[in-house]
Design a protein around this motif. Structure first.
Motif, PDB file in Angstrom:
ATOM      1  N   SER A 168       0.827  -1.209   0.000  1.00  0.00           N
ATOM      2  CA  SER A 168       0.000   0.000   0.000  1.00  0.00           C
ATOM      3  C   SER A 168       0.857   1.253   0.000  1.00  0.00           C
ATOM      4  CB  SER A 168      -0.927   0.002   1.225  1.00  0.00           C
ATOM      5  OG  SER A 168      -1.809  -1.095   1.204  1.00  0.00           O
ATOM      6  N   LEU A 169       1.941   1.252   0.757  1.00  0.00           N
ATOM      7  CA  LEU A 169       2.824   2.414   0.790  1.00  0.00           C
ATOM      8  C   LEU A 169       3.542   2.600  -0.540  1.00  0.00           C
ATOM      9  CD1 LEU A 169       4.123   4.706   2.401  1.00  0.00           C
ATOM     10  CD2 LEU A 169       5.844   3.069   3.189  1.00  0.00           C
ATOM     11  N   ARG A 170       3.934   1.486  -1.149  1.00  0.00           N
ATOM     12  CA  ARG A 170       4.685   1.579  -2.409  1.00  0.00           C
ATOM     13  C   ARG A 170       3.855   2.187  -3.524  1.00  0.00           C
ATOM     14  NH1 ARG A 170       5.394  -1.836  -6.729  1.00  0.00           N
ATOM     15  NH2 ARG A 170       3.994  -3.344  -5.752  1.00  0.00           N
ATOM     16  N   ASN A 172       1.160   4.141  -3.023  1.00  0.00           N
ATOM     17  CA  ASN A 172       0.456   5.340  -2.574  1.00  0.00           C
ATOM     18  C   ASN A 172       0.960   6.581  -3.312  1.00  0.00           C
ATOM     19  OD1 ASN A 172      -1.177   6.999  -0.675  1.00  0.00           O
ATOM     20  ND2 ASN A 172       0.847   7.656   0.031  1.00  0.00           N
ATOM     21  N   MET A 177       1.048   9.673   5.465  1.00  0.00           N
ATOM     22  CA  MET A 177       1.259   8.518   6.329  1.00  0.00           C
ATOM     23  C   MET A 177       0.213   8.474   7.445  1.00  0.00           C
ATOM     24  SD  MET A 177       3.718   6.636   5.210  1.00  0.00           S
ATOM     25  CE  MET A 177       3.943   5.596   6.639  1.00  0.00           C
ATOM     26  N   LEU A 180      -2.890   7.062   5.966  1.00  0.00           N
ATOM     27  CA  LEU A 180      -2.762   5.634   5.724  1.00  0.00           C
ATOM     28  C   LEU A 180      -2.932   4.843   7.019  1.00  0.00           C
ATOM     29  CD1 LEU A 180       0.222   5.468   3.196  1.00  0.00           C
ATOM     30  CD2 LEU A 180      -2.133   4.789   2.756  1.00  0.00           C
ATOM     31  N   PHE A 187      -2.516  -1.231   7.939  1.00  0.00           N
ATOM     32  CA  PHE A 187      -1.554  -0.569   8.821  1.00  0.00           C
ATOM     33  C   PHE A 187      -1.966  -0.745  10.271  1.00  0.00           C
ATOM     34  CE2 PHE A 187      -0.785   1.301   4.785  1.00  0.00           C
ATOM     35  CZ  PHE A 187       0.530   1.744   4.783  1.00  0.00           C
ATOM     36  N   SER A 238       5.566  12.638   7.311  1.00  0.00           N
ATOM     37  CA  SER A 238       4.324  11.929   7.027  1.00  0.00           C
ATOM     38  C   SER A 238       3.672  12.367   5.731  1.00  0.00           C
ATOM     39  CB  SER A 238       3.326  12.131   8.180  1.00  0.00           C
ATOM     40  OG  SER A 238       3.002  13.510   8.299  1.00  0.00           O
ATOM     41  N   HIS A 243       8.439   7.500   2.407  1.00  0.00           N
ATOM     42  CA  HIS A 243       8.745   6.085   2.218  1.00  0.00           C
ATOM     43  C   HIS A 243       8.641   5.286   3.509  1.00  0.00           C
ATOM     44  CE1 HIS A 243       9.919   7.191  -1.754  1.00  0.00           C
ATOM     45  NE2 HIS A 243      10.984   7.855  -1.374  1.00  0.00           N
ATOM     46  N   GLY A 244       8.144   5.924   4.550  1.00  0.00           N
ATOM     47  CA  GLY A 244       7.971   5.216   5.810  1.00  0.00           C
ATOM     48  C   GLY A 244       9.092   5.485   6.785  1.00  0.00           C
ATOM     49  N   THR A 292      11.291   0.300  -1.693  1.00  0.00           N
ATOM     50  CA  THR A 292      10.934   1.681  -2.009  1.00  0.00           C
ATOM     51  C   THR A 292      10.817   1.936  -3.504  1.00  0.00           C
ATOM     52  OG1 THR A 292      12.075   2.379   0.016  1.00  0.00           O
ATOM     53  CG2 THR A 292      11.573   4.085  -1.611  1.00  0.00           C
TER      54      THR A 292
END
Length: 327
Positions: A168-170, A172, A177, A180, A187, A238, A243-244, A292
């Protein structure tokens, strides 16, 4: 003969301790995802033992040559943990079978494999069958539904699957953040839902292996430290292009499993302390880069396989450095 027996006994004891150390993580996985975890494990171990028995028979070796050392069961267990729960039965069989045959027996068996068999099987399954490899469940199932899903017994719904937090992050593009974590069920509080507790459980198992001196500290510390540092350097808060955080990467995906159970594999990994440290550092950096900017949500398997290729160079570098510091 006695030295060989002693070496085999040490290997068996180490494999038993590794299996024991996976138990906390397996229990937490079972708590969150249910019977699919156990079905994966049984299928994987049964396939691994069948492959070992078939290869042993073809080579006309005694059964105890490979069946009793525990290495196949450990590879099968680690691969079963890495695979999505409730994945099709043929995917599990294909992954562990190809991992052992192409990653271990093609090179002569245990002690000769240049690649980690479990990660090779996982990577091959990811490349060949990307869709079922990304179907992680949002919740567990009862035993009857689990068998139906794994063995395709009747029509099974797909509504229970969801993208992982890393996936999901990749992909987005617009959500922050905070959004998410607040609105995406994949998450949890700090990392992926459920996976943050799974990672902490494997951390506990890894610390147990360190305390029993089954593994060295260099590779795990190298991987976790490099993953922390690069994620900290590349972290921009955020925002939607984030990339977290470092904590997110440490508690998502297969981070702790990779750090304590994968990069520490004694045959395909590095041997000298400095080489083990550099092996872990490289695995951590590659994991972040693949997560990433790569095409796969979690890069642990591919990072480890790439670092397996670097082991001879790392060993030569470590030997050269050791020679320089000697008086």
């Amino acid at each position: 003969m006695s030295s060989i027996e002693t070496r085999d006994e040490r290997l068996q004891q180490a494999m038993k301790l590794v299996l024991l150390a996976t138990l906390p993580g397996l229990l937490v996985l079972f708590w969150f995802y249910g019977w699919g975890v156990l079905i994966n494990l049984i299928l994987s171990v049964a396939t691994a033992l069948s492959v070992e028995a078939a290869v042993t028979s073809l080579r006309r070796q005694p059964p105890q040559a490979t069946l009793t050392d525990g290495s196949a069961v450990v590879s099968a267990t680690l691969l079963a943990i890495a695979l999505p729960p409730y994945c099709p039965w043929w995917l599990t069989v294909t992954a562990i079978g190809s991992g052992l045959l192409l990653g271990k027996h093609l090179y002569g068996g245990v002690g000769r494999n240049p690649f980690n068999p479990a990660m090779l099987g996982f990577a091959l399954a990811m490349v060949m069958f990307p869709q079922p490899m990304t179907h992680w469940p949002a919740h567990g199932m009862d035993l009857t539904a689990a068998f139906g899903q794994v063995f395709n017994l009747g029509t099974q719904p797909d509504a229970w699957v969801q993208a992982t937090a890393l996936d999901s992050l990749r992909i987005n593009k617009s959500l922050t953040m905070d959004e998410l974590f607040a609105g995406n069920p994949a998450f949890g509080r700090f990392g992926g839902h459920g996976m943050e507790w799974v990672n902490l459980a494997f951390l506990a198992g890894g610390l147990f292996l360190l305390q029993r001196r089954v593994i060295g500290w260099q590779a795990p510390v190298g991987m976790l430290a490099s993953l922390f540092v690069i994620s900290l350097l590349c972290w921009n808060g955020s925002g939607s292009d984030s990339h977290g955080s470092p904590l997110f990467h440490l508690l998502s995906g297969a981070t702790m499993l990779g750090a304590f159970f994968i990069v520490t594999e004694p045959v395909s990994g590095a041997k000298k302390p400095l080489a083990r440290l550099l092996f872990g550092v490289g695995a951590g950096l590659l994991t972040y880069l693949i997560r990433t900017w790569g095409g796969y949500p979690d890069g642990v398997a591919f990072a480890v396989l790439l670092m397996n290729l670097c082991v001879p160079t790392l060993e030569r570098f470590a030997a050269a450095r050791q020679a320089q510091v000697k008086p």
